[in-house]
Design an enzyme around this catalytic site. Sequence first.
Site, PDB file in Angstrom:
ATOM      1  N   CYS A   1       0.844  -1.191   0.000  1.00 55.20           N
ATOM      2  CA  CYS A   1       0.000   0.000   0.000  1.00 55.20           C
ATOM      3  C   CYS A   1       0.884   1.249   0.000  1.00 55.20           C
ATOM      4  CB  CYS A   1      -0.902  -0.015   1.233  1.00 55.20           C
ATOM      5  SG  CYS A   1      -1.846   1.492   1.454  1.00 55.20           S
TER       6      CYS A   1
ATOM      7  N   CYS B   1      -0.051   4.326   0.461  1.00 58.57           N
ATOM      8  CA  CYS B   1      -0.688   5.428   1.181  1.00 58.57           C
ATOM      9  C   CYS B   1      -0.435   5.396   2.687  1.00 58.57           C
ATOM     10  CB  CYS B   1      -2.186   5.419   0.903  1.00 58.57           C
ATOM     11  SG  CYS B   1      -2.546   5.556  -0.862  1.00 58.57           S
TER      12      CYS B   1
ATOM     13  N   CYS C   1      -5.136  -5.195   0.563  1.00 58.77           N
ATOM     14  CA  CYS C   1      -4.794  -5.340   1.979  1.00 58.77           C
ATOM     15  C   CYS C   1      -5.908  -6.079   2.734  1.00 58.77           C
ATOM     16  CB  CYS C   1      -4.551  -3.970   2.603  1.00 58.77           C
ATOM     17  SG  CYS C   1      -6.021  -2.927   2.638  1.00 58.77           S
TER      18      CYS C   1
ATOM     19  N   CYS D   1     -10.787   0.588   1.686  1.00 61.93           N
ATOM     20  CA  CYS D   1      -9.537   0.917   1.003  1.00 61.93           C
ATOM     21  C   CYS D   1      -9.082   2.297   1.429  1.00 61.93           C
ATOM     22  CB  CYS D   1      -9.731   0.853  -0.510  1.00 61.93           C
ATOM     23  SG  CYS D   1      -8.228   1.197  -1.449  1.00 61.93           S
TER      24      CYS D   1
END
Length: 133
Positions: A71, A73, A92, A101
């Site tokens: 990920c 972010c 994830c 998300c």
Amino acid sequence: MYNAKKHENLSAMTTPEVNLKSSDKNLEAMRNFSEQYAKRTGTYFCSELSVTAVVIEGLAKHKDDLGAPLCPCRHYEDKEAEVNAAFWNCPCVPMRERKECHCMLFLTPDNDFVGDKQEISMETIKEVRDSMG
């Protein structure tokens, strides 16, 4: 103990020619994955496709650098450890279990930012990537 991988990473950080963009191969792979996963899960991309493009680019860059689509972010103290734990590898665990998300890549129809697209072109992704410098 000498760790060649860490040495390689340190060298890359101090070399001015570091490639900050993902490879076309992994960019295309992550684009295809994202489209297929959205269709399979009944989720959609963000109404602002630049968000989608940035996330896909981040996933592809992590796939280049770490071998897995971690990920992009989140902040990690140790990205390699996170890849091995697999919790934040896309999709994830929160996405797989609850359709949550954090990156806003896969949005459910009730999300305020949801768009109506489950596809994005390589051209769009590259245009956004190139506009970022």
